[in-house]
Scaffold this motif. Structure first.
Motif, PDB file in Angstrom:
ATOM      1  N   MET A 151      -3.875   1.495   5.768  1.00 40.54           N
ATOM      2  CA  MET A 151      -3.015   1.690   4.598  1.00 40.54           C
ATOM      3  C   MET A 151      -2.951   0.399   3.787  1.00 40.54           C
ATOM      4  O   MET A 151      -2.864  -0.684   4.348  1.00 40.54           O
ATOM      5  CB  MET A 151      -1.590   2.064   5.028  1.00 40.54           C
ATOM      6  CG  MET A 151      -1.459   3.356   5.808  1.00 40.54           C
ATOM      7  SD  MET A 151      -2.001   4.824   4.905  1.00 40.54           S
ATOM      8  CE  MET A 151      -0.888   4.837   3.496  1.00 40.54           C
ATOM      9  N   VAL A 163      -0.966  -2.265   1.372  1.00 41.56           N
ATOM     10  CA  VAL A 163       0.419  -2.709   1.292  1.00 41.56           C
ATOM     11  C   VAL A 163       1.167  -1.847   0.264  1.00 41.56           C
ATOM     12  O   VAL A 163       0.704  -1.673  -0.864  1.00 41.56           O
ATOM     13  CB  VAL A 163       0.492  -4.206   0.875  1.00 41.56           C
ATOM     14  CG1 VAL A 163       1.918  -4.618   0.557  1.00 41.56           C
ATOM     15  CG2 VAL A 163      -0.091  -5.084   1.971  1.00 41.56           C
ATOM     16  N   GLY A 164       2.301  -1.290   0.670  1.00 40.25           N
ATOM     17  CA  GLY A 164       3.099  -0.467  -0.241  1.00 40.25           C
ATOM     18  C   GLY A 164       2.412   0.835  -0.644  1.00 40.25           C
ATOM     19  O   GLY A 164       2.819   1.478  -1.603  1.00 40.25           O
ATOM     20  N   ASN A 165       1.368   1.218   0.099  1.00 39.13           N
ATOM     21  CA  ASN A 165       0.631   2.461  -0.174  1.00 39.13           C
ATOM     22  C   ASN A 165       0.077   2.498  -1.593  1.00 39.13           C
ATOM     23  O   ASN A 165      -0.045   3.559  -2.205  1.00 39.13           O
ATOM     24  CB  ASN A 165       1.506   3.697   0.068  1.00 39.13           C
ATOM     25  CG  ASN A 165       2.285   3.582   1.351  1.00 39.13           C
ATOM     26  OD1 ASN A 165       1.741   3.159   2.359  1.00 39.13           O
ATOM     27  ND2 ASN A 165       3.567   3.923   1.310  1.00 39.13           N
ATOM     28  N   ILE A 166      -0.220   1.320  -2.121  1.00 42.63           N
ATOM     29  CA  ILE A 166      -0.723   1.231  -3.485  1.00 42.63           C
ATOM     30  C   ILE A 166      -2.151   1.775  -3.528  1.00 42.63           C
ATOM     31  O   ILE A 166      -2.950   1.545  -2.612  1.00 42.63           O
ATOM     32  CB  ILE A 166      -0.664  -0.239  -3.962  1.00 42.63           C
ATOM     33  CG1 ILE A 166       0.799  -0.605  -4.228  1.00 42.63           C
ATOM     34  CG2 ILE A 166      -1.532  -0.460  -5.205  1.00 42.63           C
ATOM     35  CD1 ILE A 166       1.048  -2.084  -4.337  1.00 42.63           C
ATOM     36  N   VAL A 167      -2.434   2.533  -4.591  1.00 43.72           N
ATOM     37  CA  VAL A 167      -3.799   3.003  -4.815  1.00 43.72           C
ATOM     38  C   VAL A 167      -4.420   2.001  -5.777  1.00 43.72           C
ATOM     39  O   VAL A 167      -4.059   1.930  -6.945  1.00 43.72           O
ATOM     40  CB  VAL A 167      -3.807   4.427  -5.400  1.00 43.72           C
ATOM     41  CG1 VAL A 167      -5.247   4.912  -5.588  1.00 43.72           C
ATOM     42  CG2 VAL A 167      -3.039   5.376  -4.490  1.00 43.72           C
ATOM     43  N   THR A 168      -5.324   1.169  -5.258  1.00 46.74           N
ATOM     44  CA  THR A 168      -5.783   0.003  -6.019  1.00 46.74           C
ATOM     45  C   THR A 168      -6.859   0.323  -7.038  1.00 46.74           C
ATOM     46  O   THR A 168      -7.180  -0.508  -7.863  1.00 46.74           O
ATOM     47  CB  THR A 168      -6.294  -1.092  -5.060  1.00 46.74           C
ATOM     48  OG1 THR A 168      -7.231  -0.498  -4.175  1.00 46.74           O
ATOM     49  CG2 THR A 168      -5.157  -1.697  -4.255  1.00 46.74           C
TER      50      THR A 168
END
Lengths: 102, 398
Positions: free
Chosen positions: A17, A19-24
């Motif tokens: 995952m 960090v913070g479930n960010i979709v980069t």
């Protein structure tokens, strides 16, 4: 990366995952096959269709595409089968057909 | 040169936010927190602080604005109390799970009914598991120090979790005490500029707060849990750095005169200072007692507590909050959990008191220790006892 994110099999663990479930990466919703949510599919009768494009305009998933011959086609990879195109078609050229009857 | 001036805890916290040079403040006034946003609004209006002050229409919106502000990399601050904290409850979970390092002062207030604007810890305990780092303050100096420290820890790239700084409504928020204010240069040395590594930027598009289907939600929560527990290292490092620069030493668990003590009283917040006087009196009479001030509430300092508590015979935990139908006070049940795995463990006695602004005097704490030892001695099955409440509660069983 985007493909990895869509892979949620047994080898994708919590360690993968972000960090913070960010979709980069932007725009990867296009990789998501939403067509498998569908229980009914739109069928267009080209005899009735006058290429007005209302189905293309109203489709909430941008799943209707203009084809080379000027007619409109539904991309079944994305189409969720909501039926809005059939509802708004002024010439009743689109009918919704149960998936199991195809 | 640092300055030593008289300040309420509310003004001290506002001053800490000013010296931290916050970028965005979004808050809704609620007693007894009011002086915190009032003072900050004044600072912004007077040009003493270059920040955006967003006067929202509710606490739910206050926290929502804070999420957005933190997501673009702004140093973000808010403050609330009691019912206001509960009103933002569902938004509270979003900040830590999206790893947005908001700092919030919570001026602890009781929850209705009966309607009460006064202090206790019901608000804090209700948000126990929201995933925020949480600390309690004993006095106004700590309200300043912990607020400043909160930015340092929250914004650390290894942490990126929001922090709640709790201090007691009225007992601290509206009481003036001497507070040492540092030089701006010292603050800047302690707290570098904030660079949020995942700041929203139109030139580098990314998605914050995406949908989490059942095939990914569990992994997301466990990743959060692991990262949150790991943040304790930076929490402790941040306290050590604070001591290096400002000379005041803080720890997750703070023992007071506990050497060889058979009975330990455990308190949180401003009551710890009152309880220390009770301990002093008892020591003078030759009693084997000591005090533990629990500063870090989340992540819960299990190891540090076990180290301090396991040699004692009796632990008396004083909670300013009811946990209706539960295993005594909320703090007490955590202490019991911390000790459960020990082969030889002290008896833990739960006391509930100081609710809705009820003061606890030094004599009240002397009584709590005496009564706690009695309960421990008879091995009573009482789940909790009361301190400073008319009409003693006895033999309450689950």
């Amino acid at each position: 990366m985007a493909e990895k994110r869509l892979r949620t099999g047994s080898d994708f663990t919590w360690r993968d995952m972000e960090v913070g479930n960010i979709v980069t990466e932007a725009g990867n919703a296009g990789l998501r096959r939403t067509g498998d949510w569908r229980s009914r599919r739109p069928i267009t009768d080209k005899e009735k269709c006058n290429k007005c494009g209302l189905c293309w305009l109203y489709c909430p998933d941008a799943a209707v595409k203009l084809s080379e011959d000027g007619y409109y086609e539904t991309d079944l990879f994305y189409c969720k089968g909501c039926g809005i195109c059939a509802k708004v078609c002024p010439r009743a050229a689109i009918t919704m057909v149960e998936e199991e009857e195809k | 040169m640092s300055r030593r001036i008289g300040l309420e805890a509310s003004f001290a916290a506002a001053e800490a936010a000013r010296m931290a040079d916050v970028d965005v403040i979004a808050a809704y006034p609620i007693t007894p927190q009011t002086h915190v946003p009032e003072r900050l609004a004044e600072m912004v209006a007077d040009g003493e602080l270059n920040a955006a002050y967003v006067p929202v229409e509710s606490e739910h919106s206050a926290m929502s604005v804070c999420l957005g502000a933190a997501a673009v990399g702004a140093r973000t601050f808010t403050a609330t109390a009691g019912p206001g904290l509960e009103y933002m409850h569902n938004v509270l979970y979003v900040a830590p799970s999206m790893r947005l390092p908001v700092v919030m002062v919570v001026v602890n207030r009781a929850l209705s009914a009966p309607l009460s604007i006064w202090g206790d810890h019901s608000d804090a305990m209700a948000v126990r598991d929201t995933g925020w780092i949480q600390v309690f303050c004993q006095n106004n100096q700590e309200a300043f120090d912990m607020t400043l420290w909160a930015f340092r820890v929250a914004e650390d790239p290894k942490v990126l979790f929001p922090v709640m700084v709790h201090f007691d409504g009225f007992h601290l928020s509206h009481v003036t005490e001497p507070v040492i204010l540092p030089e701006q240069e010292e603050v800047d040395r302690f707290l570098p500029r904030f660079h949020y590594p995942f700041a929203l930027d139109p030139d580098k598009p990314m998605t914050h707060g995406a949908f989490g289907a059942p095939d990914i939600y569990s992994e997301a929560k466990i990743a959060q849990e692991v990262a949150f527990r790991k943040s304790k290292k930076v929490i402790i490092k941040g306290l050590a750095e604070f001591a290096d620069i400002f000379g005041r030493h803080y720890h997750p668990v703070e023992p007071y005169r506990t050497e060889g003590a058979k009975t330990l009283l455990l308190t949180m917040g401003s009551f710890s200072e009152t309880a220390k006087i009770a301990i002093d009196r008892k020591k003078k009479r030759g009693e084997s007692v000591g005090l533990i001030n629990l500063r870090l509430w989340r992540p819960f300092p299990f190891q540090e507590l076990r180290r301090e508590l396991k040699k004692a015979e009796t632990i008396i935990v004083f909670d300013r909050c009811s946990a209706f139908g539960g295993p005594g006070g909320a703090g007490c049940s955590e202490i019991r959990s911390a000790l459960y795995g020990e082969s030889e463990k002290p008896r833990v006695v739960s006391f509930i008191g100081g609710l809705g602004g009820r003061d606890m005097s030094v004599e009240d704490f002397e009584y709590v220790v005496d009564r706690g030892r009695e309960i421990a001695a008879v091995g009573s099955e009482e789940l909790f006892a009361t301190g400073g409440i008319r009409g003693e509660v006895t033999a309450i069983r689950g």
